[in-house]
Scaffold this active site. Sequence first.
Site, PDB file in Angstrom:
ATOM      1  CD  GLU A 146      -3.779 114.572  75.195  1.00  0.00           C
ATOM      2  OE1 GLU A 146      -2.931 115.338  75.674  1.00  0.00           O
ATOM      3  OE2 GLU A 146      -4.619 113.960  75.887  1.00  0.00           O
TER       4      GLU A 146
ATOM      5  CB  SER B  39       0.664 116.991  74.500  1.00  0.00           C
ATOM      6  OG  SER B  39       1.933 116.487  74.117  1.00  0.00           O
TER       7      SER B  39
ATOM      8  N   GLY C  39      -2.765 108.582  76.733  1.00  0.00           N
ATOM      9  CA  GLY C  39      -2.883 108.909  78.138  1.00  0.00           C
ATOM     10  C   GLY C  39      -1.627 108.679  78.957  1.00  0.00           C
ATOM     11  CB  THR C  40      -1.127 109.166  82.624  1.00  0.00           C
ATOM     12  OG1 THR C  40      -1.539 110.535  82.657  1.00  0.00           O
ATOM     13  CG2 THR C  40      -0.013 108.953  83.646  1.00  0.00           C
ATOM     14  CB  CYS C  41      -1.458 104.036  81.456  1.00  0.00           C
ATOM     15  SG  CYS C  41      -0.917 102.319  81.501  1.00  0.00           S
TER      16      CYS C  41
ATOM     17  CG  HIS D  66       4.770  71.807  91.980  1.00  0.00           C
ATOM     18  ND1 HIS D  66       5.123  72.525  93.094  1.00  0.00           N
ATOM     19  CD2 HIS D  66       5.801  70.969  91.720  1.00  0.00           C
ATOM     20  CE1 HIS D  66       6.311  72.119  93.515  1.00  0.00           C
ATOM     21  NE2 HIS D  66       6.740  71.177  92.694  1.00  0.00           N
TER      22      HIS D  66
END
Length: 456
Positions: free
Chosen positions: A34, A36, A42-44, A442
């Site tokens: 990776e 950085s 990751g992005t998420c 409900h």
Amino acid sequence: MRTQVDALIIGFGKAGKTLAPYLAKQGLKVIVVEKSPEMYGGTCINIGCIPTKALAHQAELISELQIEDAASRSLKYEQAIHEKDELVAFLRAKNFDNVNNTPGAEVITGMASFISDHEVQVETASGSMVIEAGRIFVNTGARPFIPDIPGIHSDKVYTSTEMLNVAKLPRRLTILGGGPIGLEFASIYASFGSEVTLIEHGDRFLQRADRDIAEAVQQVLESKGIRIALQTKVERITDEAGAVKLSLMSPGGREELETDAILVAAGRQANTEGLNIEAAGIRLDRRGFIHVDETLQTNKPHIWALGDVNGGPQYTYVSLDDYRIVKDQLFGSGKRSTQSRQHVPSAIFIDPPLSHVGFTEDEALKQGYKIKVVRWAAAAMPRARQLKKTAGLLKAVIDIETDRLLGFTMFAAESSEIINIVSVFMNSGEPYTVLRDTIFTHPTMAESLNDLLSQV
């Protein structure tokens, strides 16, 4: 320095970070590279789903509290940014530990570039190394596309990544692009109190949605004070004293718009820069994404591309399914592929969220289906009244000949949860009557499915 591994994963995205510990547990030696330390997970985790939805939740709370004072809204925004940062830091560290603490798996921070189709050079803070791998998985994701507009490199122009680090709430925000990212940021910042202008060069708002849905969404966003400018082109961006000016062209003529910040949300492009893809002989598609087959293999059988970088649907849950495909191809029946995906749901986290699965009405008609369309107002639901979230519309598209549910759209509170119920149901292949007659608790938004489908 040179090292050999069984599997090299380039990029710390959802597919890669899930695949790495799995492969290690199968006895393989695995390295994840990776570039950085700010992108572990990751992005998420870092610049996508998690931080934006955290801000969306806080913005929704501000809207519900009906805080009118601008100073108070600005303070709440600053607090939300701080809380978002804490959440991201926690998840980033957890994701790193999940991989790096698995025996047989190691995370290396550095910039990877291909030397050949089996060799990758990695430049780290301590020097250079070459990794030779039997299998390579590219999971580098995508990044914002920056259109060629004079002046766009102003320090008041931000990508979605950079916008998440703007600590002070802009009084005026202009967003370039009316896709999911642009809409989510528009909803977030309008709820915090920014004056938001959304600029879209196309002539249709929410181009892929049916017109009744698009009109309902546009009405709600405009009720939040968001200005939506269609068929509008940005000709130039100019820095002004303490602000920034956009020169716009639309059917109504030229206009000068002054704003405090600009968010560019004009699409995404593959994150392959610096990878030296050519050295591996990997083919790209016409959009610049890595070309893969239905098993996610590239034209090099020992190299796969997973997640956004392969040009598929850019959702973290699709990236997770990419992992499932590779897992099945390597250690399972070998039957799972992108062709196995049916009825993948989506959600745009505006307030209320817009969620969809299957065909729209327009798409079903173009496919030649004979259909029945039913609609139900969110305001008719007791749960919506309880939540004081009565805006919105539900819509179902039914195949008259088979009674199967072809598509479902829900623009209403909690739709991002309900859409998963409908997706599972559509994958069952049962007629719509089964969902119509299912017993739901409900009061819930889920029971709106009973009411909607009772209209068929």
